[in-house]
Design a protein around this motif. Structure first.
Motif, PDB file in Angstrom:
ATOM      1  N   ILE A  30      43.121  39.428  31.601  1.00 30.47           N
ATOM      2  CA  ILE A  30      43.938  40.138  32.582  1.00 30.47           C
ATOM      3  C   ILE A  30      43.255  40.062  33.946  1.00 30.47           C
ATOM      4  O   ILE A  30      42.063  40.364  34.066  1.00 30.47           O
ATOM      5  N   PRO A  31      43.959  39.653  34.985  1.00 29.53           N
ATOM      6  CA  PRO A  31      43.331  39.571  36.316  1.00 29.53           C
ATOM      7  C   PRO A  31      42.837  40.938  36.784  1.00 29.53           C
ATOM      8  O   PRO A  31      43.440  41.970  36.490  1.00 29.53           O
ATOM      9  N   GLY A  32      41.739  40.921  37.514  1.00 29.96           N
ATOM     10  CA  GLY A  32      41.209  42.160  38.068  1.00 29.96           C
ATOM     11  C   GLY A  32      39.884  42.537  37.438  1.00 29.96           C
ATOM     12  O   GLY A  32      39.589  42.172  36.297  1.00 29.96           O
ATOM     13  N   ASP A  33      39.079  43.256  38.188  1.00 28.06           N
ATOM     14  CA  ASP A  33      37.762  43.700  37.757  1.00 28.06           C
ATOM     15  C   ASP A  33      37.806  45.211  37.555  1.00 28.06           C
ATOM     16  O   ASP A  33      38.087  45.962  38.501  1.00 28.06           O
ATOM     17  N   ILE A  48      29.330  47.540  42.810  1.00 31.22           N
ATOM     18  CA  ILE A  48      30.149  46.917  41.769  1.00 31.22           C
ATOM     19  C   ILE A  48      29.261  46.276  40.706  1.00 31.22           C
ATOM     20  O   ILE A  48      29.503  46.410  39.504  1.00 31.22           O
ATOM     21  N   ALA A  49      28.202  45.583  41.155  1.00 35.09           N
ATOM     22  CA  ALA A  49      27.299  44.930  40.207  1.00 35.09           C
ATOM     23  C   ALA A  49      26.596  45.960  39.330  1.00 35.09           C
ATOM     24  O   ALA A  49      26.414  45.753  38.117  1.00 35.09           O
ATOM     25  N   GLU A  50      26.214  47.098  39.915  1.00 33.25           N
ATOM     26  CA  GLU A  50      25.535  48.143  39.148  1.00 33.25           C
ATOM     27  C   GLU A  50      26.470  48.724  38.092  1.00 33.25           C
ATOM     28  O   GLU A  50      26.077  48.949  36.938  1.00 33.25           O
ATOM     29  N   GLN A 296      45.339  49.782  34.772  1.00 28.11           N
ATOM     30  CA  GLN A 296      44.036  50.223  35.258  1.00 28.11           C
ATOM     31  C   GLN A 296      42.893  49.370  34.723  1.00 28.11           C
ATOM     32  O   GLN A 296      41.735  49.682  34.982  1.00 28.11           O
ATOM     33  N   ARG A 297      43.243  48.291  33.975  1.00 28.54           N
ATOM     34  CA  ARG A 297      42.247  47.388  33.392  1.00 28.54           C
ATOM     35  C   ARG A 297      41.242  48.157  32.539  1.00 28.54           C
ATOM     36  O   ARG A 297      40.042  47.881  32.547  1.00 28.54           O
ATOM     37  N   ASP A 298      41.739  49.140  31.800  1.00 31.63           N
ATOM     38  CA  ASP A 298      40.876  49.968  30.952  1.00 31.63           C
ATOM     39  C   ASP A 298      40.706  49.240  29.618  1.00 31.63           C
ATOM     40  O   ASP A 298      41.442  49.482  28.655  1.00 31.63           O
ATOM     41  N   TYR A 299      39.717  48.342  29.558  1.00 30.07           N
ATOM     42  CA  TYR A 299      39.540  47.491  28.396  1.00 30.07           C
ATOM     43  C   TYR A 299      39.378  48.297  27.107  1.00 30.07           C
ATOM     44  O   TYR A 299      40.017  48.006  26.087  1.00 30.07           O
ATOM     45  N   ALA A 300      38.505  49.287  27.134  1.00 30.08           N
ATOM     46  CA  ALA A 300      38.212  50.050  25.918  1.00 30.08           C
ATOM     47  C   ALA A 300      39.455  50.756  25.391  1.00 30.08           C
ATOM     48  O   ALA A 300      39.713  50.775  24.183  1.00 30.08           O
ATOM     49  N   LEU A 301      40.248  51.326  26.289  1.00 31.90           N
ATOM     50  CA  LEU A 301      41.442  52.051  25.866  1.00 31.90           C
ATOM     51  C   LEU A 301      42.499  51.098  25.322  1.00 31.90           C
ATOM     52  O   LEU A 301      43.180  51.409  24.329  1.00 31.90           O
TER      53      LEU A 301
END
Length: 333
Positions: A30-33, A48-50, A296-301
């Motif tokens: 999915i596009p987006g960070d 962002i890196a942290e 929201q790009r909430d991978y875990a959810l």
């Protein structure tokens, strides 16, 4: 039977492993960070890196999946990057709303679908049969989002018959036993709360029931037509058994196996979260958070919702297979 159930439960392991791998690698396309979305557009590259390091997103994707799998086997599906709460907690909080909506919609679909299918099969090629067939095709064909908006405009805005949108929050004085507003209100004897909860539930349940109702009606009609043409039905009629008893007691009972299969499939699909219906009606269930998690790009959810839906679907199919042996003594495992 117990051996069969144990074997089917053992098959859950490869199924869930396969689903977890597919959804894990797919959501990362999915596009987006996620880190960028959480911190906002004004975040610096260092921030962002942290955050990416804290979330484990800087690791190779294979390492990320291995870590996720190890935590999942311990019952830890991670934390939502938006709310910060564990995914298991989020799903448990939303499950009662989805369960209440699903059971209400399925009850409507089963009662109406089986009744119409039985009536249509008992009077083939009649006006009733044609009307029921048109109703079934319309129920399957109409988009739920369109039907839901029609209900909101007609029943909610124009006629003021039903409230919308959203689920009625449980009253503070109402003890939470099951998490289902209708059941808790009945257990507490709070009839005002019961009527209010039923009013909020009716509109989304009607919208959600249209497709399962059409599918169940068509399957019931088809199965009943075949059963009513059997020799034992003609024998019962020749002995003078009333048409009602012949149709309901002998015909419907022997037609239920394919109908039970369809009902189980629909229940598994609905328990996975009715994304469109819950989103339109602001119903706080699994489908609504699945919709929000994707944006929201909430991978875990997202991973948690898909694994939950897959587990429920397989378990519902297991229950359906067991019901075969209960309804038909000829079925043995």
């Amino acid at each position: 039977m117990l051996t069969y159930i144990a074997r089917r439960l053992g098959q859950l392991i490869p199924v869930l492993l396969g689903v977890s791998a597919i959804v894990f690698f797919t959501v990362r396309m999915i596009p987006g960070d996620p880190a960028q979305i959480i911190l906002g557009e004004n975040a610096t590259a260092e921030q962002i890196a942290e955050l990416r390091a804290q979330m484990g997103l800087d690791e190779p994707i294979i390492v990320q999946y291995w870590l996720f799998l190890g935590r999942a086997l311990q019952g830890d599906l991670g934390e939502s990057v938006v709310s910060g709460r564990p995914v298991v907690t989020e799903l448990a909080a939303r499950l009662p709303a989805t369960l209440e909506l699903t059971l209400a919609a399925l009850l409507i679909a089963v009662v109406v679908g089986i009744a119409l299918g039985t009536l249509a099969a008992s009077r083939p090629h009649s006006l009733l049969d044609k009307v029921a067939s048109v109703f079934a095709v319309a129920g399957v064909s109409m988009p739920i989002f369109w039907l839901a908006m029609i209900f909101m405009v007609v029943l909610g805005v124009n006629l003021h018959l039903l409230p919308f949108p959203g689920r009625l929050p449980a009253a503070e004085s109402l003890p939470t036993v099951t998490g289902l507003n209708l059941v808790d209100a009945l257990l507490a004897g709070d009839w005002a709360m019961f009527r209010a909860s039923l009013a909020h539930l009716t509109m989304p349940a009607l919208a959600l029931a249209t497709i399962p109702c059409g599918v169940i009606m068509r399957m019931t009609r088809s199965s009943m037509r075949e059963t009513l043409a059997e020799d034992f039905i003609r024998t019962a009629r020749a002995k003078g058994v009333s048409p009602l008893v012949t149709t309901v007691r002998h015909g419907l009972r022997n037609s239920m196996l394919p109908v039970i299969t369809v009902i189980g499939l629909q229940l598994g699909l609905l328990l996975g979260g009715a994304v469109i219906t819950e989103t339109i009606f602001s119903w706080p269930g699994i489908g609504q958070i699945a919709y929000q998690a994707v944006f929201q790009r909430d991978y875990a959810l997202i991973q948690g919702v898909v694994l939950y839906a897959s587990l429920l679907f397989v378990l519902v199919n297991l229950v359906v297979d067991v019901l075969y042996a209960v309804l038909d003594p000829r079925v043995r495992y």
